[in-house]
Design a protein around this motif. Structure first.
Motif, mmCIF file in Angstrom:
data_model
loop_
_atom_site.group_PDB
_atom_site.id
_atom_site.type_symbol
_atom_site.label_atom_id
_atom_site.label_comp_id
_atom_site.label_asym_id
_atom_site.label_seq_id
_atom_site.Cartn_x
_atom_site.Cartn_y
_atom_site.Cartn_z
ATOM 1 N N ARG A 197 0.807 -1.217 0.000
ATOM 2 C CA ARG A 197 0.000 0.000 0.000
ATOM 3 C C ARG A 197 0.845 1.274 0.000
ATOM 4 N NH1 ARG A 197 -5.527 -0.741 2.585
ATOM 5 N NH2 ARG A 197 -5.877 -2.981 2.675
ATOM 6 N N ILE A 198 2.070 1.175 0.465
ATOM 7 C CA ILE A 198 2.931 2.353 0.601
ATOM 8 C C ILE A 198 4.191 2.130 -0.232
ATOM 9 C CG2 ILE A 198 4.213 3.814 2.204
ATOM 10 C CD1 ILE A 198 2.283 2.858 4.409
ATOM 11 N N ARG A 199 4.328 2.896 -1.298
ATOM 12 C CA ARG A 199 5.484 2.764 -2.194
ATOM 13 C C ARG A 199 6.258 4.076 -2.199
ATOM 14 N NH1 ARG A 199 5.567 -1.350 -5.730
ATOM 15 N NH2 ARG A 199 6.507 -0.143 -7.419
ATOM 16 N N ILE A 200 7.569 3.957 -2.111
ATOM 17 C CA ILE A 200 8.442 5.128 -2.138
ATOM 18 C C ILE A 200 9.443 4.923 -3.263
ATOM 19 C CG2 ILE A 200 10.148 6.493 -0.869
ATOM 20 C CD1 ILE A 200 8.706 5.614 1.718
ATOM 21 N N ASN A 201 9.417 5.847 -4.227
ATOM 22 C CA ASN A 201 10.281 5.744 -5.407
ATOM 23 C C ASN A 201 10.140 4.394 -6.095
ATOM 24 O OD1 ASN A 201 11.238 8.336 -4.853
ATOM 25 N ND2 ASN A 201 12.893 7.564 -3.566
ATOM 26 N N GLY A 202 8.895 3.934 -6.217
ATOM 27 C CA GLY A 202 8.607 2.722 -6.966
ATOM 28 C C GLY A 202 8.797 1.429 -6.211
ATOM 29 N N GLN A 203 9.181 1.492 -4.934
ATOM 30 C CA GLN A 203 9.429 0.284 -4.152
ATOM 31 C C GLN A 203 8.490 0.225 -2.942
ATOM 32 O OE1 GLN A 203 11.697 -2.083 -5.154
ATOM 33 N NE2 GLN A 203 11.963 -0.777 -6.966
ATOM 34 N N ASP A 204 7.993 -0.990 -2.651
ATOM 35 C CA ASP A 204 7.176 -1.157 -1.447
ATOM 36 C C ASP A 204 8.003 -0.794 -0.224
ATOM 37 O OD1 ASP A 204 5.367 -2.182 -3.231
ATOM 38 O OD2 ASP A 204 5.470 -4.250 -2.494
ATOM 39 N N ILE A 205 7.369 -0.203 0.759
ATOM 40 C CA ILE A 205 8.049 0.115 2.007
ATOM 41 C C ILE A 205 8.552 -1.173 2.650
ATOM 42 C CG2 ILE A 205 5.946 0.004 3.420
ATOM 43 C CD1 ILE A 205 7.034 2.385 5.009
ATOM 44 N N SER A 206 9.672 -1.113 3.341
ATOM 45 C CA SER A 206 10.203 -2.304 4.001
ATOM 46 C C SER A 206 9.343 -2.684 5.191
ATOM 47 C CB SER A 206 11.641 -2.065 4.474
ATOM 48 O OG SER A 206 11.656 -1.150 5.555
ATOM 49 N N GLU A 207 9.376 -3.946 5.562
ATOM 50 C CA GLU A 207 8.608 -4.400 6.725
ATOM 51 C C GLU A 207 9.073 -3.703 7.995
ATOM 52 O OE1 GLU A 207 8.688 -8.640 6.935
ATOM 53 O OE2 GLU A 207 7.326 -8.905 5.220
ATOM 54 N N VAL A 208 10.376 -3.522 8.144
ATOM 55 C CA VAL A 208 10.910 -2.850 9.334
ATOM 56 C C VAL A 208 10.444 -1.399 9.387
ATOM 57 C CG1 VAL A 208 13.020 -2.014 10.448
ATOM 58 C CG2 VAL A 208 12.929 -4.345 9.566
ATOM 59 N N GLY A 209 10.545 -0.701 8.250
ATOM 60 C CA GLY A 209 10.095 0.685 8.212
ATOM 61 C C GLY A 209 8.609 0.798 8.469
ATOM 62 N N PHE A 210 7.844 -0.089 7.855
ATOM 63 C CA PHE A 210 6.394 -0.082 8.051
ATOM 64 C C PHE A 210 6.054 -0.249 9.526
ATOM 65 C CE2 PHE A 210 2.273 -2.230 8.279
ATOM 66 C CZ PHE A 210 1.487 -1.395 7.494
ATOM 67 N N ALA A 211 6.699 -1.211 10.178
ATOM 68 C CA ALA A 211 6.420 -1.478 11.590
ATOM 69 C C ALA A 211 6.736 -0.270 12.466
ATOM 70 C CB ALA A 211 7.208 -2.701 12.055
ATOM 71 N N ARG A 212 7.810 0.440 12.156
ATOM 72 C CA ARG A 212 8.176 1.625 12.936
ATOM 73 C C ARG A 212 7.089 2.690 12.851
ATOM 74 N NH1 ARG A 212 12.560 4.264 10.607
ATOM 75 N NH2 ARG A 212 12.901 5.457 12.515
ATOM 76 N N TYR A 213 6.586 2.926 11.659
ATOM 77 C CA TYR A 213 5.559 3.946 11.487
ATOM 78 C C TYR A 213 4.241 3.516 12.138
ATOM 79 C CZ TYR A 213 8.898 5.901 8.212
ATOM 80 O OH TYR A 213 10.039 6.423 7.645
ATOM 81 N N VAL A 214 3.916 2.228 12.029
ATOM 82 C CA VAL A 214 2.706 1.726 12.689
ATOM 83 C C VAL A 214 2.788 1.979 14.188
ATOM 84 C CG1 VAL A 214 1.383 -0.339 13.298
ATOM 85 C CG2 VAL A 214 2.217 -0.047 10.959
ATOM 86 N N GLU A 215 3.902 1.634 14.800
ATOM 87 C CA GLU A 215 4.053 1.795 16.242
ATOM 88 C C GLU A 215 3.986 3.262 16.640
ATOM 89 O OE1 GLU A 215 4.242 0.618 20.122
ATOM 90 O OE2 GLU A 215 3.925 -0.585 18.306
#
Length: 449
Positions: A97-115
């Motif tokens: 759901r979240i792409r930055i410069n054509g790439q899906d966000i990393s799982e680690v990055g996603f988890a940080r923002y969720v928290e």
């Protein structure tokens, strides 16, 4: 108050699966949603309004908005523009759901923002600043905007979740509004008449909108959209002398697109189907607005950026072949019509259809258009609280389909086993009726590799 990047948790204290489980515990993104902007605006305000750090394009409509986002994302990435793209739903991983410069966000990055967003929301809930815990869609919208701000993107593309007027993405106050083809869908939330639905989607055009791009519409819908533009004093992009809708020709995979600001001959579209010509036009017009109205990137290499971006665009789950499988998330009558037209024109092999649908959809309209084109039918129920059971689907079977081979299963994995067993090697298996079904099948097939 410290800015939000200083408060993000470190990677070693978050877990992706726990973060994903938390979001999913908030309920189905449609049935558990709360339409309204007050909650999400308060949340974004405490997050220091990350949406104010970049230019935004919001895309609304019934059909084609995901394709327009995919085309535009590809064009911007080809041009080297730092781009964030937020779409829904996902197929296999929530990170899609979240792409930055054509790439899906990393799982680690996603988890940080969720928290981070979770902690802020819970504190606001305890203090009484929020009336209710932000929903799944409100939180993931906020997560995307925070991620884009930290990544320092220049342009963000936001696909509207449902409707427009009260959708969480509308709280971002996009400078550019793009409206794709409007049709009947989600009537239980948006209204029974197409004009009511159009009014909900037109509301993304506000007094803070600087540019509007409108896809071709029926006369009544176009009149309503233009009236909305007049109310907020912004002229549609195609009425400013910048662009016009004209397709010169379409032959096979190559199309010629003629717009006031440029003629794009022999364009190869990365997305299949003649309906994508219309979506490509809309994406081109938004790109032209970025070039000529917002000067995001220079016009010198405009033709290359646009043509190459259209060619490289990908949109999984929409007229997508994967081995013997053919995926399409058609979930409303117009989507089924487009899929049926594609099958009639380009597919000669016998078809086994694996079909599942959500409550509230015009299932009769879907099945009437698709089932007569298929030799074998497998009905199933995706793992979604809004999914219809196969018993529900059996009641709606078109009369002429009852002569075909019909199989049922309440589990998608079993439905795939059935389809594999009954389908000869030279035939294809079509998975359609819901993007949730497409995603579940893709996940099953991926686990088997």
């Amino acid at each position: 108050m410290a800015s939000w990047p200083d408060k993000l948790p470190s990677a070693d204290v978050v877990n992706f699966h726990e973060a994903e489980s938390y979001l999913l515990s908030l309920g189905n993104e449609v049935s558990a949603m709360k339409l309204g902007l007050e909650n999400i605006r308060k949340l974004l305000d405490v997050l220091d309004n990350p949406q104010n750090n970049f230019l935004k394009v919001q895309v609304a409509g019934t059909n084609g908005k995901g394709s327009v986002c995919a085309f535009l994302d590809s064009i911007c990435n080809t041009a080297g523009i730092k781009t964030g793209t937020f779409t829904s739903p996902h197929l296999v991983s929530i990170t899609e759901r979240i792409r930055i410069n054509g790439q899906d966000i990393s799982e680690v990055g996603f988890a940080r923002y969720v928290e981070h967003v979770r902690e802020v929301a819970e504190k606001m809930l305890v203090s009484g600043e929020l009336e209710y815990r932000p929903t799944f869609f409100e939180q993931i919208t906020a997560i995307a905007l925070v991620a884009f701000a930290e990544a320092q993107v220049e342009v963000v593309i936001l696909e509207t979740g449902l409707g427009g007027r009260l959708d969480a993405t509308t709280a971002a106050n996009a400078e550019i509004a793009a409206i794709t083809r409007i049709d009947l869908d989600h009537q239980e939330y948006l209204g029974e008449m197409i004009e009511e639905i159009a009014a909900e989607k037109a509301a993304i055009i506000t007094d803070q909108t600087d540019c509007v791009v409108i896809c071709e519409q029926t006369d009544s819908v176009m009149a309503l959209l233009k009236e909305r533009c007049r109310e907020v004093d912004v002229a549609p992009f195609n009425e400013q002398g910048y662009s016009a809708w004209t397709v010169i020709a379409a032959e096979g995979c190559l199309v010629n697109i003629d717009l006031t600001l440029g003629i794009y001959p022999q364009v190869e579209l990365g997305l299949k189907g003649r309906h994508q010509i219309e979506n490509a036009q809309t994406a081109i017009q938004v790109a032209q607005a970025l070039i000529y109205q917002f000067v995001i990137f220079p016009p010198d290499d405009e033709e290359y950026y646009i043509i190459e971006g259209l060619r490289l665009a990908k949109h999984p789950g929409r007229l997508e072949y994967e081995g013997r499988y053919f995926f399409d998330g058609a979930h409303n009558v117009n989507g089924a019509k487009v899929l049926a037209e594609y099958l009639k024109e380009f597919e000669t092999r016998p078809i086994t259809i694996v079909f599942g649908a959500m409550k509230g959809k015009d299932v009769a309209g879907l099945t009437e258009r698709l089932f007569p084109l298929c030799k074998r039918i497998v009905l199933t129920q995706p793992e979604n609280s809004r999914a219809l059971t196969y018993e529900n689907l059996l009641e709606i079977l078109p009369a002429n389909s009852k002569k075909q081979s019909v199989f049922v299963s309440d589990r998608v994995a079993n439905a795939i086993d059935i389809a594999e067993t009954i389908t000869p090697d030279d035939d294809i298996i079509l998975v359609t009726g819901s993007l949730y079904l497409v995603g579940e099948v893709k996940k099953i097939l991926k686990s088997q590799i």
